[in-house]
Design an enzyme around this catalytic site. Structure first.
Site, PDB file in Angstrom:
ATOM      1  N   LYS A 104     -56.663  -3.969  -1.680  1.00 46.84           N
ATOM      2  CA  LYS A 104     -56.516  -2.954   0.031  1.00 46.84           C
ATOM      3  C   LYS A 104     -56.218  -1.973  -0.434  1.00 46.84           C
ATOM      4  O   LYS A 104     -54.912  -2.129  -0.269  1.00 46.84           O
ATOM      5  CB  LYS A 104     -57.143  -4.487   0.848  1.00 46.84           C
ATOM      6  CG  LYS A 104     -58.180  -4.769   0.946  1.00 46.84           C
ATOM      7  CD  LYS A 104     -58.603  -5.524   1.615  1.00 46.84           C
ATOM      8  CE  LYS A 104     -59.857  -6.514   1.714  1.00 46.84           C
ATOM      9  NZ  LYS A 104     -59.246  -7.934   3.061  1.00 46.84           N
ATOM     10  N   GLU A 105     -56.262  -0.463   0.068  1.00 46.92           N
ATOM     11  CA  GLU A 105     -55.607   0.115   0.707  1.00 46.92           C
ATOM     12  C   GLU A 105     -55.715   0.682   1.753  1.00 46.92           C
ATOM     13  O   GLU A 105     -56.904   0.688   2.359  1.00 46.92           O
ATOM     14  CB  GLU A 105     -56.084   1.769  -0.880  1.00 46.92           C
ATOM     15  CG  GLU A 105     -57.188   2.437  -0.250  1.00 46.92           C
ATOM     16  CD  GLU A 105     -57.426   3.345  -1.718  1.00 46.92           C
ATOM     17  OE1 GLU A 105     -56.729   2.928  -2.165  1.00 46.92           O
ATOM     18  OE2 GLU A 105     -58.039   4.016  -1.287  1.00 46.92           O
ATOM     19  N   LYS A 126     -54.940  13.659   2.934  1.00 52.62           N
ATOM     20  CA  LYS A 126     -55.171  12.400   2.576  1.00 52.62           C
ATOM     21  C   LYS A 126     -54.206  11.745   2.262  1.00 52.62           C
ATOM     22  O   LYS A 126     -53.401  11.902   0.452  1.00 52.62           O
ATOM     23  CB  LYS A 126     -56.534  12.636   2.339  1.00 52.62           C
ATOM     24  CG  LYS A 126     -57.269  11.663   2.263  1.00 52.62           C
ATOM     25  CD  LYS A 126     -58.039  11.487   2.498  1.00 52.62           C
ATOM     26  CE  LYS A 126     -59.988  10.412   2.590  1.00 52.62           C
ATOM     27  NZ  LYS A 126     -60.639  10.694   2.245  1.00 52.62           N
TER      28      LYS A 126
END
Length: 156
Positions: free
Chosen positions: A70-71, A83
């Protein structure tokens, strides 16, 4: 131990058009559709695609050292076209990394040309230093190349 790797690519499309893909959640759909051999599934676990959004990235069996991670999107600056995402669970963190962050930047070169740049920054525990060799910019360069070709073909 700290480290970073980066790569940039000139794209014959305006910075605005490149950012319209990379700066939004359109990138999630694009990667899922165009890079099925690299990424099996990208799903938004929490959020709306903006800063604070949590993504789960799942890899095809046998294509990665880990099945998923997960990030969190920690920064989306539309003015500077930057970003950043940081791994928050699983993946690199399970291999002794204490930080694994990806930054994407779009820099205007001319009206119809820009530079896309990916940077990976990481920090790893001393006892896991050998795992630093697993850091590779290649998948991100792959994304840049495929996205550049897509944007050139679909130029506005």
């Amino acid at each position: 131990m700290l480290g970073s790797v980066s790569e940039e690519m000139e794209v014959q499309v305006s910075a605005k058009e490149v950012w319209e893909l990379y700066g939004t959640h359109r990138l999630i759909k694009f990667v899922e559709e165009e890079l099925t051999d690299v990424i099996h599934k990208l799903e938004i676990v929490q959020g709306d695609g903006g800063a604070g959004t949590i993504l789960k990235i799942t890899f095809p069996p046998g294509k990665s050292t880990f099945s998923s991670y997960k990030e969190k999107l920690i920064k989306i600056d539309n003015e500077k076209r930057v970003k950043e995402a940081e791994v928050i669970e699983g993946g690199y963190l399970d291999l002794g990394f204490t930080l694994y962050k990806v930054r994407f930047e779009v820099m205007e070169k001319s009206e119809n040309c820009c530079i896309s740049k990916f940077t990976i920054e990481y920090e790893i525990k001393e006892e896991a230093a050998a795992n630093a060799s697993m850091v590779s910019i290649k998948p991100l360069v792959n994304i840049m190349g495929i996205a550049a070709n897509y944007l050139i073909k679909n130029k506005k």
